[in-house]
Design an enzyme around this catalytic site. Structure first.
Site, PDB file in Angstrom:
ATOM      1  N   THR A  41       0.818  -1.213   0.000  1.00 14.01           N
ATOM      2  CA  THR A  41       0.000   0.000   0.000  1.00 14.01           C
ATOM      3  C   THR A  41       0.848   1.258   0.000  1.00 14.01           C
ATOM      4  OG1 THR A  41      -1.841  -1.091   1.126  1.00 14.01           O
ATOM      5  CG2 THR A  41      -1.734   1.300   1.294  1.00 14.01           C
ATOM      6  N   TYR A 179      -8.288  10.734   8.407  1.00 10.85           N
ATOM      7  CA  TYR A 179      -6.972  11.011   7.837  1.00 10.85           C
ATOM      8  C   TYR A 179      -6.952  10.969   6.315  1.00 10.85           C
ATOM      9  CZ  TYR A 179      -6.288  10.176  12.718  1.00 10.85           C
ATOM     10  OH  TYR A 179      -6.422  10.250  14.068  1.00 10.85           O
ATOM     11  N   GLU A 183      -6.779  14.512   3.869  1.00 12.35           N
ATOM     12  CA  GLU A 183      -5.622  14.754   3.019  1.00 12.35           C
ATOM     13  C   GLU A 183      -6.049  14.954   1.571  1.00 12.35           C
ATOM     14  OE1 GLU A 183      -2.635  11.743   3.677  1.00 12.35           O
ATOM     15  OE2 GLU A 183      -2.630  12.077   5.829  1.00 12.35           O
ATOM     16  N   GLY A 266     -12.564   3.952   5.940  1.00 11.34           N
ATOM     17  CA  GLY A 266     -11.913   2.865   6.653  1.00 11.34           C
ATOM     18  C   GLY A 266     -11.380   1.785   5.734  1.00 11.34           C
ATOM     19  N   HIS A 440      18.079  27.586  17.346  1.00  9.88           N
ATOM     20  CA  HIS A 440      17.215  28.678  16.893  1.00  9.88           C
ATOM     21  C   HIS A 440      17.665  29.085  15.498  1.00  9.88           C
ATOM     22  CE1 HIS A 440      14.862  32.379  16.923  1.00  9.88           C
ATOM     23  NE2 HIS A 440      15.944  32.975  16.424  1.00  9.88           N
TER      24      HIS A 440
END
Length: 458
Positions: A41, A179, A183, A266, A440
């Site tokens: 996948t 999710y 996206e 899902g 930084h």
């Protein structure tokens, strides 16, 4: 005639090829079976192609924002075919790399076809009969199609078929506010599609804390994505070449018509056609292979790795499954699934990086907890980049000073959260971070400040 090997690996996803490499290096003969695409996948329809598309969407978004940075730009348009061609090259190159690695691996024999168990030690692949002392199942998962009224009467897309689109949708309707759905929602909105997301629940990404869900909703609505929450009765019908989605929501029109429909609701494991019953391997009610803490099934010589075992749904958990199996079988190192700390990311822009428990989960443990929070507007690097949306949040056990979890929604959040995760694995108190000097300007430099301002919660 049955061909015998020391090990058979079913599936060439994230765990299988790496395990083949370790086993062959240890002098074992391996048969690896793949019925479709090498790489699984992640390589073919998940992480790599989708994140290539996310990168294209980010590029066009930043081009449109050129004036914010003093850059003069003309009209910005998207060549969708070139976006998809770039995505295809990324995944094809990765797939070819995995395939060539395996086919060039000494003592590893590749069988291309569908594997089915005939007994606990034997599988059949087409005309071939293979047996082994140990068998490793790495068959992954696929999109689950929900039984919505009318779903069989309309054309719809999944995360797999989305990869083969050749025309940019005029109006993309997405069912599923988690999710995968989010996206795709943002990237296609940035490519120029109208986008509507339908979610049955009262909020997005329900596993996250409400403040995370609310912030993600605000970020995506700001880009023009429309949302229909509390959609309790989702149904579909055709309207010419378009698809109409019926929704019963607390507000808004009762129907939405779009050019394309994506079902992002899902996934399910690829275990229903393996013949696991003939091997005596137990599955749970959802079809996931049941495994113990070492990823061994109830049959001592059969193991299950990756999405098919229900112990993780990510590329990194699948790879960690390989590491656990290899450690126990080859290295004499007693690694366990229960040692793993939950971590993952949502790759919208800005990304959400997560490690450990959410605040909601931590509260349910009954522990006395403290929480630190800072907006990304306080992060110098975010201000300099002009990307100040989101916030950081950390959760700590007030008594032991153990870090229980972290959420970083903001630019670089998927990378910055790793430093917190490492301290969690080291089992060190949060003061390890507050006493550290960070570079930084970076996103990570605010992490000590977040921990330095912990407050008790009721």
């Amino acid at each position: 005639m049955t061909k015998h090997f020391d090990a058979i690996i079913i599936g060439a996803g994230q765990a299988g090829p790496s395990l083949a490499g370790r086993l062959t290096a240890a002098g074992k003969s391996v048969a690896l079976v793949e019925r479709k695409l090498f790489g699984g996948t992640c390589v073919n329809t998940g992480c790599m192609p989708t994140k290539a598309m996310v990168a294209s969407a980010y590029a066009v978004h930043m081009a449109r924002r050129g004036a914010d940075f003093g850059v003069t730009t003309g009209p910005v348009s998207v060549d969708f075919k070139r976006v998809m061609a770039r995505k295809d090259k990324v995944r094809t190159d990765a797939r070819t790399g995995v395939e060539n690695w395996l086919k060039g691996m000494e003592s590893c024999t590749i069988f291309e076809g569908h594997a089915q168990f005939e007994d606990p030690h034997t599988i059949r692949v087409g005309e071939e009969s293979l047996s082994a002392d140990q068998i490793f199942i790495n068959t992954g998962g696929r999109a689950a199609t929900p039984d919505f009224p009318g779903v069989d009467d309309v054309p719809f897309l999944t995360n797999v078929s989305m990869m083969d689109l050749d025309v940019l949708p005029t109006h993309l309707i997405i069912v599923g506010g988690s999710y995968i759905g989010l996206e795709f929602a943002q990237m296609f909105r940035r490519f120029g599609s109208e986008v509507t997301v339908i979610e049955k629940g009262p909020r997005l990404i329900a596993r996250e804390d409400p403040d995370i869900s609310d912030a993600v909703l605000a970020i995506l609505e700001k880009e023009g994505i429309r949302f229909r929450l509390n959609a309790e009765c989702i149904r579909f019908s055709r309207q010419g070449d378009n698809v109409t989605a019926g929704v019963d929501c607390t507000s808004g029109a009762p129907e939405i018509t779009g050019s394309h429909l994506l079902l992002a609701t899902g996934r399910r494991p690829n275990t229903d056609d393996l013949g696991l019953d003939k091997a005596g391997v137990k599955m749970d009610a959802r079809g996931y292979v049941e495994v113990d803490d070492t990823l061994c099934t109830n049959v001592p010589h059969i193991f299950a790795m990756g999405d098919c075992n229900g112990r993780g749904a990510f590329t990194h958990t699948a790879y960690n499954d390989f590491e656990i199996v290899a450690a126990n079988l080859l290295d004499g190192e007693p690694r366990r699934v229960s040692d793993r700390i939950s971590t993952y990311a949502l790759y919208i822009d800005p990304p959400l990086g997560r490690a450990g428990m959410s605040e909601t989960e931590a509260r349910k443990t009954g522990r006395k907890i403290t929480v630190g929070r800072r907006p990304m507007t306080r992060v110098g690097r975010a201000v300099e980049k002009g990307e100040t949306e989101g916030f950081m949040k950390v959760v700590v056990d007030a008594d032991s000073k153990e870090i229980l979890g972290a959420s970083i929604l903001g630019t670089g959040g998927d990378e910055a959260v790793q430093s917190i995760l490492d301290v969690m694995y080291a089992k060190k108190p949060y003061t390890t971070i507050t006493h550290a000097v960070h570079i930084h300007p970076t996103v990570s430099e605010l992490i000590p400040t977040v921990f330095g301002d912990l407050k008790p919660v009721g």
